[in-house]
Design an enzyme around this catalytic site. Structure first.
Site, PDB file in Angstrom:
ATOM      1  N   ASN A  75      44.335  25.191  16.791  1.00  0.00           N
ATOM      2  CA  ASN A  75      44.936  25.548  15.531  1.00  0.00           C
ATOM      3  C   ASN A  75      46.017  24.890  15.267  1.00  0.00           C
ATOM      4  O   ASN A  75      46.941  25.721  15.975  1.00  0.00           O
ATOM      5  CB  ASN A  75      44.819  27.139  15.530  1.00  0.00           C
ATOM      6  CG  ASN A  75      45.232  27.834  14.137  1.00  0.00           C
ATOM      7  OD1 ASN A  75      45.804  26.961  13.315  1.00  0.00           O
ATOM      8  ND2 ASN A  75      44.964  29.238  13.878  1.00  0.00           N
ATOM      9  N   HIS A 101      41.020  27.778  11.683  1.00  0.00           N
ATOM     10  CA  HIS A 101      42.090  28.189  10.865  1.00  0.00           C
ATOM     11  C   HIS A 101      41.449  29.781  10.999  1.00  0.00           C
ATOM     12  O   HIS A 101      40.353  30.059  10.381  1.00  0.00           O
ATOM     13  CB  HIS A 101      42.272  27.678   9.709  1.00  0.00           C
ATOM     14  CG  HIS A 101      42.874  26.266   9.813  1.00  0.00           C
ATOM     15  ND1 HIS A 101      43.976  25.862  10.166  1.00  0.00           N
ATOM     16  CD2 HIS A 101      42.196  25.252   9.710  1.00  0.00           C
ATOM     17  CE1 HIS A 101      44.239  24.736  10.294  1.00  0.00           C
ATOM     18  NE2 HIS A 101      43.089  24.097  10.117  1.00  0.00           N
TER      19      HIS A 101
HETATM   20  O1  CA2 Z   1      45.003  30.280   9.018  1.00  0.00           O
HETATM   21  C1  CA2 Z   1      45.479  29.666   9.879  1.00  0.00           C
HETATM   22  O2  CA2 Z   1      44.934  29.690  11.184  1.00  0.00           O
HETATM   23  C2  CA2 Z   1      46.668  28.810   9.687  1.00  0.00           C
HETATM   24  O3  CA2 Z   1      46.481  27.639  10.676  1.00  0.00           O
HETATM   25  C3  CA2 Z   1      47.756  29.658  10.137  1.00  0.00           C
HETATM   26  C4  CA2 Z   1      49.183  28.975   9.849  1.00  0.00           C
HETATM   27  C5  CA2 Z   1      49.085  28.243   8.545  1.00  0.00           C
HETATM   28  O4  CA2 Z   1      50.344  27.703   8.172  1.00  0.00           O
HETATM   29  C6  CA2 Z   1      47.918  27.415   7.964  1.00  0.00           C
HETATM   30  O5  CA2 Z   1      48.086  27.054   6.856  1.00  0.00           O
HETATM   31  C7  CA2 Z   1      46.600  28.143   8.446  1.00  0.00           C
HETATM   32  C8  CA2 Z   1      50.266  29.965  10.031  1.00  0.00           C
HETATM   33  C9  CA2 Z   1      50.582  30.554  11.450  1.00  0.00           C
HETATM   34  C10 CA2 Z   1      51.560  31.591  11.270  1.00  0.00           C
HETATM   35  O6  CA2 Z   1      50.911  32.856  11.782  1.00  0.00           O
HETATM   36  C11 CA2 Z   1      51.659  33.615  11.658  1.00  0.00           C
HETATM   37  C12 CA2 Z   1      51.070  35.028  12.023  1.00  0.00           C
HETATM   38  C13 CA2 Z   1      51.460  36.170  11.981  1.00  0.00           C
HETATM   39  C14 CA2 Z   1      52.847  36.305  11.144  1.00  0.00           C
HETATM   40  C15 CA2 Z   1      53.445  35.200  10.598  1.00  0.00           C
HETATM   41  C16 CA2 Z   1      52.846  33.827  11.007  1.00  0.00           C
END
Ligand code: CA2
Length: 149
Positions: A75, A101
């Site tokens: 991921n 994702h």
């Molecule tokens: O949906 C996913 O797994 C993503 O890879 C997550 C990324 C995002 O930039 C992708 O577009 C989709 C973001 C990861 C950040 O995770 C957080 C979790 C909790 C709070 C803030 C961020």
């Protein structure tokens, strides 16, 4: 043959379960790791589970996986949409790669619709929540011919 699966997590995934539960759910990354380890045991796989906020570190881990690891679950988080460098590193890995994702990136902002990593992935799992990691491990097990039991 190696039974090691490298599970890589990109930037900000250390915050999983602590912020934005409406998008990413309530499980922490430690919970995801525990789930992956439990399932890997059932599938006869060994897990190396890592997270980094630094692009170069993820690239180094992919390089170190070459010739040693059976498959990669990744991921790449925000690097999904930006990193040609991670794409190039994955090109040099010879085993199966499953991109995960947690959220359904296609229901979200336009900039999340493009993935550099998908060009080298054997499969992509999107929008299945943190369960996507388990699905990815099962797919790697099938692709590398690991035996359950
Ligand atoms: O949906 C996913 O797994 C993503 O890879 C997550 C990324 C995002 O930039 C992708 O577009 C989709 C973001 C990861 C950040 O995770 C957080 C979790 C909790 C709070 C803030 C961020």
């Amino acid at each position: 043959m190696s039974r090691i699966v490298l599970v890589l997590n990109g930037p900000n995934l250390n915050l999983l379960g602590k912020r934005q539960p409406e998008i990413y759910g309530r499980e922490t990354l430690a919970d995801v790791e525990a789930d992956c380890r439990r399932l890997a045991g059932e599938l006869g796989l060994e897990i190396e589970f890592r997270q980094s906020n630094r692009e170069y570190e993820i690239i180094d881990w992919i390089h170190e996986a070459r010739g040693r690891v059976a498959g990669v679950v990744i991921n790449p988080a925000a690097f999904t949409h930006t990193s040609v460098a991670i794409l190039d590193a994955l090109h040099a890995f010879e085993g199966p790669i499953i991109e995960v994702h947690i959220s359904n990136v296609h229901k979200r902002e336009e900039f999340r619709h493009r993935s550099y990593v998908s060009a080298v992935a054997s499969g992509v799992i999107v929008g299945c929540g943190t369960q996507g990691y388990a699905l990815a491990l099962r797919r790697i097990a099938a692709l590398v011919g690991a035996e359950a039991g």
